[in-house]
Design a protein around this motif. Sequence first.
Motif, PDB file in Angstrom:
ATOM      1  N   ASP A   1      30.974  23.742 -14.844  1.00 31.61           N
ATOM      2  CA  ASP A   1      31.113  23.607 -16.294  1.00 31.61           C
ATOM      3  C   ASP A   1      32.546  23.211 -16.649  1.00 31.61           C
ATOM      4  OD1 ASP A   1      28.491  24.321 -16.619  1.00 31.61           O
ATOM      5  OD2 ASP A   1      28.925  26.445 -16.952  1.00 31.61           O
ATOM      6  N   ASN A   2      32.678  22.451 -17.716  1.00 28.79           N
ATOM      7  CA  ASN A   2      34.011  22.075 -18.180  1.00 28.79           C
ATOM      8  C   ASN A   2      34.789  23.306 -18.629  1.00 28.79           C
ATOM      9  OD1 ASN A   2      33.635  19.250 -17.841  1.00 28.79           O
ATOM     10  ND2 ASN A   2      32.495  19.165 -19.765  1.00 28.79           N
ATOM     11  N   PHE A   3      36.056  23.370 -18.238  1.00 27.01           N
ATOM     12  CA  PHE A   3      36.909  24.472 -18.686  1.00 27.01           C
ATOM     13  C   PHE A   3      37.214  24.308 -20.178  1.00 27.01           C
ATOM     14  CE2 PHE A   3      38.905  25.166 -14.221  1.00 27.01           C
ATOM     15  CZ  PHE A   3      37.687  25.675 -13.795  1.00 27.01           C
ATOM     16  N   VAL A   4      37.349  25.426 -20.867  1.00 28.13           N
ATOM     17  CA  VAL A   4      37.561  25.429 -22.319  1.00 28.13           C
ATOM     18  C   VAL A   4      39.050  25.499 -22.607  1.00 28.13           C
ATOM     19  CG1 VAL A   4      37.073  26.637 -24.470  1.00 28.13           C
ATOM     20  CG2 VAL A   4      35.348  26.568 -22.665  1.00 28.13           C
ATOM     21  N   GLU A   5      39.517  24.632 -23.490  1.00 27.54           N
ATOM     22  CA  GLU A   5      40.924  24.653 -23.872  1.00 27.54           C
ATOM     23  C   GLU A   5      41.219  25.884 -24.723  1.00 27.54           C
ATOM     24  OE1 GLU A   5      44.206  21.725 -26.049  1.00 27.54           O
ATOM     25  OE2 GLU A   5      42.200  20.993 -25.521  1.00 27.54           O
ATOM     26  N   VAL A   6      42.274  26.580 -24.375  1.00 29.09           N
ATOM     27  CA  VAL A   6      42.626  27.844 -25.049  1.00 29.09           C
ATOM     28  C   VAL A   6      43.634  27.553 -26.146  1.00 29.09           C
ATOM     29  CG1 VAL A   6      43.599  30.153 -24.738  1.00 29.09           C
ATOM     30  CG2 VAL A   6      42.214  29.115 -22.920  1.00 29.09           C
TER      31      VAL A   6
ATOM     32  N   PHE B   1      46.010  30.694 -12.504  1.00 33.34           N
ATOM     33  CA  PHE B   1      45.366  31.479 -11.448  1.00 33.34           C
ATOM     34  C   PHE B   1      45.399  30.759 -10.106  1.00 33.34           C
ATOM     35  CE2 PHE B   1      41.597  32.507  -8.926  1.00 33.34           C
ATOM     36  CZ  PHE B   1      41.715  33.885  -8.820  1.00 33.34           C
ATOM     37  N   SER B   2      45.369  29.443 -10.113  1.00 34.58           N
ATOM     38  CA  SER B   2      45.274  28.685  -8.871  1.00 34.58           C
ATOM     39  C   SER B   2      46.632  28.402  -8.234  1.00 34.58           C
ATOM     40  CB  SER B   2      44.526  27.371  -9.124  1.00 34.58           C
ATOM     41  OG  SER B   2      44.383  26.640  -7.940  1.00 34.58           O
ATOM     42  N   CYS B   3      47.526  27.731  -8.960  1.00 36.74           N
ATOM     43  CA  CYS B   3      48.812  27.338  -8.385  1.00 36.74           C
ATOM     44  C   CYS B   3      49.933  28.313  -8.705  1.00 36.74           C
ATOM     45  CB  CYS B   3      49.193  25.939  -8.868  1.00 36.74           C
ATOM     46  SG  CYS B   3      49.524  25.822 -10.636  1.00 36.74           S
ATOM     47  N   GLN B   4      49.669  29.296  -9.567  1.00 37.19           N
ATOM     48  CA  GLN B   4      50.642  30.329  -9.933  1.00 37.19           C
ATOM     49  C   GLN B   4      51.857  29.782 -10.675  1.00 37.19           C
ATOM     50  OE1 GLN B   4      50.218  33.815  -9.510  1.00 37.19           O
ATOM     51  NE2 GLN B   4      48.150  33.022  -9.136  1.00 37.19           N
ATOM     52  N   MET B   5      51.765  28.585 -11.214  1.00 38.45           N
ATOM     53  CA  MET B   5      52.847  28.065 -12.031  1.00 38.45           C
ATOM     54  C   MET B   5      52.822  28.751 -13.395  1.00 38.45           C
ATOM     55  SD  MET B   5      54.656  25.852 -10.387  1.00 38.45           S
ATOM     56  CE  MET B   5      55.477  24.969 -11.709  1.00 38.45           C
ATOM     57  N   PRO B   6      53.993  29.061 -13.952  1.00 40.72           N
ATOM     58  CA  PRO B   6      54.014  29.766 -15.246  1.00 40.72           C
ATOM     59  C   PRO B   6      53.579  28.867 -16.391  1.00 40.72           C
ATOM     60  CG  PRO B   6      56.244  29.210 -14.555  1.00 40.72           C
ATOM     61  CD  PRO B   6      55.346  28.855 -13.399  1.00 40.72           C
ATOM     62  N   PHE B   7      52.845  29.462 -17.327  1.00 40.03           N
ATOM     63  CA  PHE B   7      52.474  28.761 -18.550  1.00 40.03           C
ATOM     64  C   PHE B   7      53.644  28.799 -19.526  1.00 40.03           C
ATOM     65  CE2 PHE B   7      47.966  30.021 -17.403  1.00 40.03           C
ATOM     66  CZ  PHE B   7      47.597  28.732 -17.068  1.00 40.03           C
TER      67      PHE B   7
ATOM     68  N   THR C   1      49.473  21.570 -27.204  1.00 44.34           N
ATOM     69  CA  THR C   1      48.464  22.444 -26.600  1.00 44.34           C
ATOM     70  C   THR C   1      49.142  23.598 -25.894  1.00 44.34           C
ATOM     71  OG1 THR C   1      48.426  21.314 -24.474  1.00 44.34           O
ATOM     72  CG2 THR C   1      46.979  20.443 -26.189  1.00 44.34           C
ATOM     73  N   SER C   2      48.363  24.631 -25.604  1.00 45.00           N
ATOM     74  CA  SER C   2      48.907  25.804 -24.902  1.00 45.00           C
ATOM     75  C   SER C   2      48.990  25.584 -23.405  1.00 45.00           C
ATOM     76  CB  SER C   2      48.034  27.032 -25.194  1.00 45.00           C
ATOM     77  OG  SER C   2      46.749  26.873 -24.611  1.00 45.00           O
ATOM     78  N   GLY C   3      48.336  24.547 -22.879  1.00 45.58           N
ATOM     79  CA  GLY C   3      48.369  24.283 -21.448  1.00 45.58           C
ATOM     80  C   GLY C   3      47.486  25.208 -20.645  1.00 45.58           C
ATOM     81  N   ARG C   4      46.587  25.962 -21.298  1.00 48.99           N
ATOM     82  CA  ARG C   4      45.715  26.915 -20.628  1.00 48.99           C
ATOM     83  C   ARG C   4      44.263  26.475 -20.780  1.00 48.99           C
ATOM     84  NH1 ARG C   4      50.077  29.185 -22.862  1.00 48.99           N
ATOM     85  NH2 ARG C   4      51.056  31.043 -21.941  1.00 48.99           N
ATOM     86  N   TYR C   5      43.517  26.541 -19.685  1.00 46.62           N
ATOM     87  CA  TYR C   5      42.115  26.144 -19.699  1.00 46.62           C
ATOM     88  C   TYR C   5      41.317  27.217 -18.978  1.00 46.62           C
ATOM     89  CZ  TYR C   5      44.315  21.867 -21.111  1.00 46.62           C
ATOM     90  OH  TYR C   5      45.077  20.957 -21.788  1.00 46.62           O
ATOM     91  N   LYS C   6      40.288  27.691 -19.634  1.00 47.92           N
ATOM     92  CA  LYS C   6      39.592  28.895 -19.188  1.00 47.92           C
ATOM     93  C   LYS C   6      38.218  28.565 -18.629  1.00 47.92           C
ATOM     94  CE  LYS C   6      37.733  33.260 -21.039  1.00 47.92           C
ATOM     95  NZ  LYS C   6      37.555  34.067 -22.264  1.00 47.92           N
ATOM     96  N   CYS C   7      37.891  29.180 -17.505  1.00 48.66           N
ATOM     97  CA  CYS C   7      36.536  29.133 -16.965  1.00 48.66           C
ATOM     98  C   CYS C   7      35.735  30.261 -17.600  1.00 48.66           C
ATOM     99  CB  CYS C   7      36.567  29.280 -15.438  1.00 48.66           C
ATOM    100  SG  CYS C   7      34.924  29.417 -14.685  1.00 48.66           S
ATOM    101  N   ASN C   8      34.650  29.923 -18.261  1.00 49.19           N
ATOM    102  CA  ASN C   8      33.878  30.928 -18.982  1.00 49.19           C
ATOM    103  C   ASN C   8      33.088  31.852 -18.067  1.00 49.19           C
ATOM    104  OD1 ASN C   8      34.664  30.232 -21.604  1.00 49.19           O
ATOM    105  ND2 ASN C   8      33.129  28.597 -21.722  1.00 49.19           N
TER     106      ASN C   8
ATOM    107  N   GLN D   1      39.079  33.164 -15.805  1.00 47.98           N
ATOM    108  CA  GLN D   1      40.418  32.889 -15.297  1.00 47.98           C
ATOM    109  C   GLN D   1      40.987  31.658 -16.001  1.00 47.98           C
ATOM    110  OE1 GLN D   1      41.995  34.916 -13.484  1.00 47.98           O
ATOM    111  NE2 GLN D   1      40.375  36.200 -12.587  1.00 47.98           N
ATOM    112  N   TYR D   2      42.332  31.567 -15.995  1.00 52.67           N
ATOM    113  CA  TYR D   2      43.017  30.506 -16.720  1.00 52.67           C
ATOM    114  C   TYR D   2      43.696  29.557 -15.726  1.00 52.67           C
ATOM    115  CZ  TYR D   2      42.303  33.523 -20.759  1.00 52.67           C
ATOM    116  OH  TYR D   2      41.737  34.296 -21.735  1.00 52.67           O
ATOM    117  N   PHE D   3      43.620  28.250 -16.048  1.00 50.20           N
ATOM    118  CA  PHE D   3      44.154  27.232 -15.163  1.00 50.20           C
ATOM    119  C   PHE D   3      44.984  26.235 -15.966  1.00 50.20           C
ATOM    120  CE2 PHE D   3      40.194  28.796 -13.433  1.00 50.20           C
ATOM    121  CZ  PHE D   3      40.479  29.000 -12.095  1.00 50.20           C
ATOM    122  N   CYS D   4      45.928  25.563 -15.279  1.00 51.01           N
ATOM    123  CA  CYS D   4      46.709  24.506 -15.906  1.00 51.01           C
ATOM    124  C   CYS D   4      45.907  23.202 -15.866  1.00 51.01           C
ATOM    125  CB  CYS D   4      48.059  24.349 -15.207  1.00 51.01           C
ATOM    126  SG  CYS D   4      47.946  23.846 -13.475  1.00 51.01           S
TER     127      CYS D   4
END
Length: 407
Positions: free
Chosen positions: A331-336, A347-353, A369-376, A380-383
């Motif tokens: 599923d497409n990640f949702v923009e936060v 969550f994946s690369c551990q780079m700071p938001f 944008t906040s640069g955060r994308y969430k898997c429903n 978890q949040y991803f860049c």
Amino acid sequence: MSKQYKQTEEYIDVDDEIQNTAQQTGYSWEEEYKRSWDVLQEDEDGSLKRTVENLQHRMKRKKLFRDTSTIRRGIIRHMFLIIDLSEAMMEKDLRPSRLELTLSYAEQFILEYFDQNPISQLGIIVTKGGIAEKLTDLTGNPMDNIRVLKNKKNTDTDGEPSLQNSLQMARSTLIHVPAHGSREMLIIMGSLTTCDPGDIYDTIDSLVSENIRVSVVGLAAEVQICKLMCTYGVVLNEAHFKDLLFEIIPPPPVSAAQNKAELVIMGFPSSVTDSMPSLCACHSKPTTSGYICARCNSKICDLPTDCPVCELTLVSSPHLARSYHHLFPIDNFVEVPWNSAFATHCFSCQMPFPNPTSTSLGARVAPDTSGRYKCNKCNQYFCIDCDVFVHEVIHNCPGCLATTSSH
């Protein structure tokens, strides 16, 4: 996955960005005049960096917004890549030339095609001087096709192409493909004319009756006969050329004529390495390593393929497993939005938001944008870069896999 992910800089064309976001009701010359340069807005420091980051971010997100509904697709594909080698391919409106760019993108397309469709097959046909020539038959080995394209003798240009001869040559092979496999043609057409020996409309009718799907990528202006018979796209620039090619890599939905479910017999051959060379059944050449057919014990060189002796489809279990991500897409990640941006690291690369209260954001995100994308599913949040990597390369959510393994 064994494939190495390489992030490259995207070519940005502001005119294309506006054209793609607007709904086109007619030809481009019939539309109203647009001041495309007004999109480039300078920041308080007089820099265009923020605008460029916005355009890059928008392009990445656009590629990810695809249909993720579960539909039936044909993961066993049989495709012929038909390349125009007429004199029109020597034009330099695409850099360095139409021909050189086509051959370069064709190699990338072949590698990506087999990476995303490991149990499929592909062959190459070229057309020039009013005739068509088959360079490779349907094969499951991408290097066979790439070696042929790198041979300069196979890429000399001459005269005009023959669209009908090319379609007929590909059709003569595809009609023997089993019913469970898709039949496809991809044509890269640089000429505005075609030299045909007969009525091409009869050829088109035969392709329709035999459920052969045709896609054409045009390098010049729109040609009416191509628009009539198939999925047709005309390139705008080098980046758009690549986008049109790579849109064909995911397997198409199964047509109504192929909607009947049936079992497919496959064999899983064993790998062998002999001290003395023996002849393989596919090339009749002496080799020391290969695979043994599970039905007739014939020796073959590469997988996946059809056994040349008993015609059994031979695959390996990793090939079969990698084909299933098209049937069950992520599923497409949702923009936060900023008011819900509480996560501090990807969550994946551990780079700071970036900080929600910050006004100067990093280069990894667009400023608005906040640069955060969430898997429903796993929450978890991803860049944005990990979002692209998950959906285009590994086809598995790291957060969902970590949650499954913990249980």
